[in-house]
Design an enzyme around this catalytic site. Structure first.
Site, PDB file in Angstrom:
ATOM      1  N   LYS A 157       0.744  -7.999  57.815  1.00  0.00           N
ATOM      2  CA  LYS A 157       0.909  -7.460  59.174  1.00  0.00           C
ATOM      3  C   LYS A 157       0.309  -8.423  60.189  1.00  0.00           C
ATOM      4  O   LYS A 157       0.886  -8.682  61.241  1.00  0.00           O
ATOM      5  CB  LYS A 157       0.265  -6.068  59.261  1.00  0.00           C
ATOM      6  CG  LYS A 157       1.099  -5.019  58.570  1.00  0.00           C
ATOM      7  CD  LYS A 157       0.408  -3.698  58.327  1.00  0.00           C
ATOM      8  CE  LYS A 157       1.313  -2.824  57.453  1.00  0.00           C
ATOM      9  NZ  LYS A 157       0.727  -1.576  57.013  1.00  0.00           N
TER      10      LYS A 157
ATOM     11  N   GLN B 292      -4.622   1.592  57.877  1.00  0.00           N
ATOM     12  CA  GLN B 292      -3.932   1.363  56.608  1.00  0.00           C
ATOM     13  C   GLN B 292      -4.214   2.515  55.634  1.00  0.00           C
ATOM     14  O   GLN B 292      -5.374   2.861  55.399  1.00  0.00           O
ATOM     15  CB  GLN B 292      -4.391   0.019  56.013  1.00  0.00           C
ATOM     16  CG  GLN B 292      -3.657  -0.395  54.763  1.00  0.00           C
ATOM     17  CD  GLN B 292      -2.170  -0.660  55.006  1.00  0.00           C
ATOM     18  OE1 GLN B 292      -1.784  -1.290  55.976  1.00  0.00           O
ATOM     19  NE2 GLN B 292      -1.325  -0.158  54.115  1.00  0.00           N
TER      20      GLN B 292
ATOM     21  N   ASP C  11       2.677   3.466  63.793  1.00  0.00           N
ATOM     22  CA  ASP C  11       3.225   3.901  62.501  1.00  0.00           C
ATOM     23  C   ASP C  11       4.101   5.145  62.686  1.00  0.00           C
ATOM     24  O   ASP C  11       4.830   5.534  61.775  1.00  0.00           O
ATOM     25  CB  ASP C  11       2.084   4.261  61.537  1.00  0.00           C
ATOM     26  CG  ASP C  11       1.869   3.201  60.468  1.00  0.00           C
ATOM     27  OD1 ASP C  11       2.792   2.395  60.240  1.00  0.00           O
ATOM     28  OD2 ASP C  11       0.774   3.175  59.870  1.00  0.00           O
TER      29      ASP C  11
END
Ligand code: NAP
Length: 285
Positions: free
Chosen positions: A54, A98, A121
């Site tokens: 990422k 995460q 997200d």
């Protein structure tokens, strides 16, 4: 019939190039770069690889990025304090925690703490609700990536029988919603579905997201169907494989995504897209 392979790697490369161009224009217009903050708690090796990719993706398209690596024993209060700080930071437009988190931390509570405007997200309940009514800024990265793969491959969804196997909040449910919004006729299957093969054989577009290596075999697929394999499973020899038995299914499908090189490369690309959208929304305020 030998299926056409949907090359997620190539589509991802060209899509990232578009994001790079849009980022350059954004910087010129507003005088700052989009910023993504990634928070990782603990030492999970797979999570560390995802986080590294990422960060690399951000560098590639011209974003600022910061990775916050917290120890396994981080408390809820410590994590909340970091999220609050990032929520208030004007140089941070996207925040990603995460997953999975260590067991003592409640991921739903943590996600709910992220400002919905920075939830790149698209896991926050308010963003999930907005997807449901079709009025959203961000889409969850993996299903959004599948939609781009279908679009770039010229596959029309409208009026098609779409079957999704898997009903997770991250993949299956939002995938079904996006196919529905694209005017597909959608069926969602799961571990309690009776006569799964009978249902999957109806699909013009079959999306598989269950986490079981090579589970979908040729006899479960209608000849000419489009088969999208979201699964990522490690074989005993360490090789990555999908949820679809690629060898047999590619003989009956019209299009198929490989693993690796199909859906996987699109996921981080869509995260970059969401971060750019978040920065644009911030800049326009
Ligand atoms: P998950 O949360 O474990 O959900 C799996 C789903 O599959 C559940 O809804 C489960 O049904 C269903 N299922 C399991 N066994 C089944 C069976 N025998 N028949 C029918 N349905 C069955 O998994 P996930 O997070 O959605 O991930 C799915 C796969 O996608 C994994 O391999 C994951 O690694 C991969 N993935 C890939 C990406 C990417 O970037 N390519 C991103 C995310 C996930 P129940 O609800 O009834 O238990």
């Amino acid at each position: 019939m030998a299926a056409k392979i949907i090359d997620g790697k190539a589509i991802s490369v060209s899509y990232r190039a578009e994001i790079s161009e849009d980022t350059a224009k954004f910087k010129e217009k507003y005088g700052f770069a989009p910023g993504l903050a990634v928070v990782i708690v603990g030492e999970d090796p797979a999570s560390k690889v995802y986080v590294r990719n990422k960060k690399l993706g951000c560098e590639q398209v011209g974003f600022n990025s910061a990775v916050y690596e917290l120890p396994e024993n981080t408390t809820k209060d410590e994590l909340n304090a970091l999220i609050d700080k990032l929520n208030a930071d004007k140089s941070v437009h996207g925040i990603l925690v995460q997953l999975p988190l260590p067991k003592h931390l409640d991921s739903e509570e943590v996600i709910a703490r992220i400002s919905p405007e920075k939830d790149v997200d698209a896991f926050h309940e308010s963003n999930v609700g907005r997807i449901m009514i079709g009025n959203y800024s961000f889409l969850p990265c993996t299903p959004a990536g599948v939609m781009v793969l279908l679009e770039k491959s010229g596959i029309d969804i409208s009026g098609k029988e779409c079957v999704v196997i898997g009903r997770s909040n991250i993949v299956g449910k939002p995938m079904a919603m996006l196919l529905l919004q694209a005017n597909g006729t959608v069926t969602v299957c799961h571990s309690r579905t009776k006569d799964l093969a009978e249902v999957t054989r109806r699909a013009d577009i079959l999306v598989v997201a269950i986490g079981k290596a090579d589970f979908v075999t040729a006899d479960m697929v209608k000849p000419g169907a489009v088969v999208i394999d979201v699964g990522m499973n490690r074989r005993a020899d360490g090789k990555l494989t999908g949820d679809v038995d690629f060898e047999s299914v590619s003989e009956v499908a019209s299009y198929i995504t490989p693993v690796p090189g199909g859906v996987g490369p699109m996921t981080i690309t869509m995260l970059l897209k969401n971060t750019l959208v978040a920065a644009e929304n911030f800049a326009k305020k």
